[in-house]
Design an enzyme around this catalytic site. Structure first.
Site, short mmCIF file in Angstrom:
data_model
loop_
_atom_site.label_atom_id
_atom_site.label_comp_id
_atom_site.label_asym_id
_atom_site.label_seq_id
_atom_site.Cartn_x
_atom_site.Cartn_y
_atom_site.Cartn_z
N GLY A 46 4.90 0.33 0.29
CA GLY A 46 5.54 1.56 0.74
C GLY A 46 6.97 1.60 0.23
O GLY A 46 7.52 0.56 -0.16
N GLN A 51 15.85 4.39 0.31
CA GLN A 51 15.95 3.03 -0.26
C GLN A 51 16.35 3.04 -1.74
O GLN A 51 16.80 2.02 -2.26
CB GLN A 51 14.61 2.29 -0.11
CG GLN A 51 14.27 1.95 1.33
CD GLN A 51 12.96 1.21 1.43
OE1 GLN A 51 11.90 1.83 1.47
NE2 GLN A 51 13.01 -0.10 1.46
N CYS A 95 10.75 -6.01 4.19
CA CYS A 95 11.35 -4.75 3.72
C CYS A 95 11.96 -4.99 2.34
O CYS A 95 12.64 -6.00 2.12
CB CYS A 95 12.43 -4.29 4.69
SG CYS A 95 13.17 -2.71 4.23
N LEU A 96 11.71 -4.07 1.43
CA LEU A 96 12.24 -4.24 0.07
C LEU A 96 13.77 -4.15 0.05
O LEU A 96 14.41 -4.57 -0.90
CB LEU A 96 11.62 -3.19 -0.86
CG LEU A 96 10.11 -3.33 -1.04
CD1 LEU A 96 9.55 -2.21 -1.88
CD2 LEU A 96 9.73 -4.69 -1.61
N GLU A 138 8.02 3.36 7.08
CA GLU A 138 8.67 4.26 6.12
C GLU A 138 9.36 5.43 6.81
O GLU A 138 10.47 5.82 6.43
CB GLU A 138 7.64 4.78 5.10
CG GLU A 138 6.94 3.71 4.29
CD GLU A 138 7.87 2.68 3.69
OE1 GLU A 138 7.42 1.53 3.52
OE2 GLU A 138 9.04 3.00 3.40
N HIS A 141 12.64 4.53 8.03
CA HIS A 141 13.69 4.57 6.98
C HIS A 141 14.31 5.96 6.89
O HIS A 141 15.52 6.09 6.67
CB HIS A 141 13.10 4.20 5.61
CG HIS A 141 13.09 2.72 5.30
ND1 HIS A 141 14.22 1.96 5.24
CD2 HIS A 141 12.06 1.89 5.04
CE1 HIS A 141 13.89 0.71 4.94
NE2 HIS A 141 12.58 0.64 4.82
O1 K2U Z 1 9.80 0.12 3.11
C1 K2U Z 1 9.71 -0.95 2.53
O2 K2U Z 1 10.64 -1.75 2.45
C2 K2U Z 1 8.39 -1.31 1.94
C3 K2U Z 1 7.70 -2.35 2.74
C4 K2U Z 1 6.73 -1.60 3.62
C5 K2U Z 1 6.07 -2.39 4.70
C6 K2U Z 1 6.74 -3.34 5.42
C7 K2U Z 1 6.08 -4.02 6.43
C8 K2U Z 1 4.77 -3.74 6.74
C9 K2U Z 1 4.12 -2.77 6.02
C10 K2U Z 1 4.77 -2.10 5.01
C11 K2U Z 1 7.21 -3.30 1.67
O3 K2U Z 1 6.00 -2.93 1.22
S1 K2U Z 1 7.39 -4.96 2.14
C12 K2U Z 1 6.28 -5.83 1.26
C13 K2U Z 1 4.94 -5.93 1.90
C14 K2U Z 1 3.86 -6.07 1.09
C15 K2U Z 1 2.61 -6.19 1.66
C16 K2U Z 1 2.42 -6.17 3.03
C17 K2U Z 1 3.50 -6.00 3.84
C18 K2U Z 1 4.79 -5.89 3.28
ZN ZN Z 2 11.55 -1.15 4.46
#
Ligand code: K2U
Ligand code: ZN
Length: 173
Positions: A46, A51, A95-96, A138, A141
């Protein structure tokens, strides 16, 4: 298509309330494509427009994780939760914008979300499982909320200090 730089916490742009999208323009369609490319490259499942420094209510997702499965990229403009289950799930979130930090967050296990797609068409549907966790992460955010805001002040402060150190070290490179 471009891979865009992702803002790292702490950054005031990650704490702002994002502005609604009045209509989906060609530029916003291109932005959604760039956000999906940036998300896949991270890798992530996501990404929200704030971001990558764009203060508009746009998120992208693709929570299909199996290598051999068909990707399901989604772009949601002005997404909003219209219903949330009483049942909850606990998921170790990352979180990225807060790299390499993970913590358990409890959220409703199912949510109904309405949004506008890239063609300006309205949608409303239920999300479950990882899709539900992701879409809530998301949408948070877009409201200036990060997963660390659900943690204790001590844990949040510890993670914030680690990110401040990381940013200082990156600035020296
Ligand atoms: O918004 C973001 O930073 C993207 C996150 C979204 C997310 C975080 C936690 C749980 C679900 C979605 C990134 O995708 S974090 C990387 C990631 C990859 C696989 C599974 C969970 C998190
Ligand atoms: Zn995030």
């Amino acid at each position: 298509m471009s891979i865009l730089p992702i803002l790292i916490h702490p950054d005031p742009r990650l704490k702002k309330l994002a502005d609604p999208v009045p209509q989906v323009t060609t530029d916003l369609r291109a932005l959604a494509d760039d956000m999906l490319e940036t998300m896949y490259d991270a890798p992530g499942i996501g990404l929200a427009a704030p971001q990558i420094g764009v203060n508009q209510r746009l998120i992208v997702m693709d929570c299909v994780k199996a290598e051999d499965a068909t990707p399901e990229p989604m772009a949601l403009f002005n997404p909003e939760v219209t219903w949330a289950s009483e049942d909850t799930n606990v998921y170790e979130e990352g979180c990225l914008s807060i790299p390499d930090q993970y913590a358990e967050v409890t959220r409703p296990s199912s949510v109904r979300v309405k949004w506008m797609d890239v063609d300006g068409k309205p949608h409303e549907r239920e999300f479950d499982g990882l899709w539900a966790t992701c879409v809530q992460h998301e949408i948070d955010h877009l409201n200036g909320k990060l997963f660390i805001d659900y943690l204790s002040a001590i844990k949040r402060q510890m993670i914030t200090r680690k990110m401040q150190k990381l940013k200082r070290e990156k600035a020296r490179m």
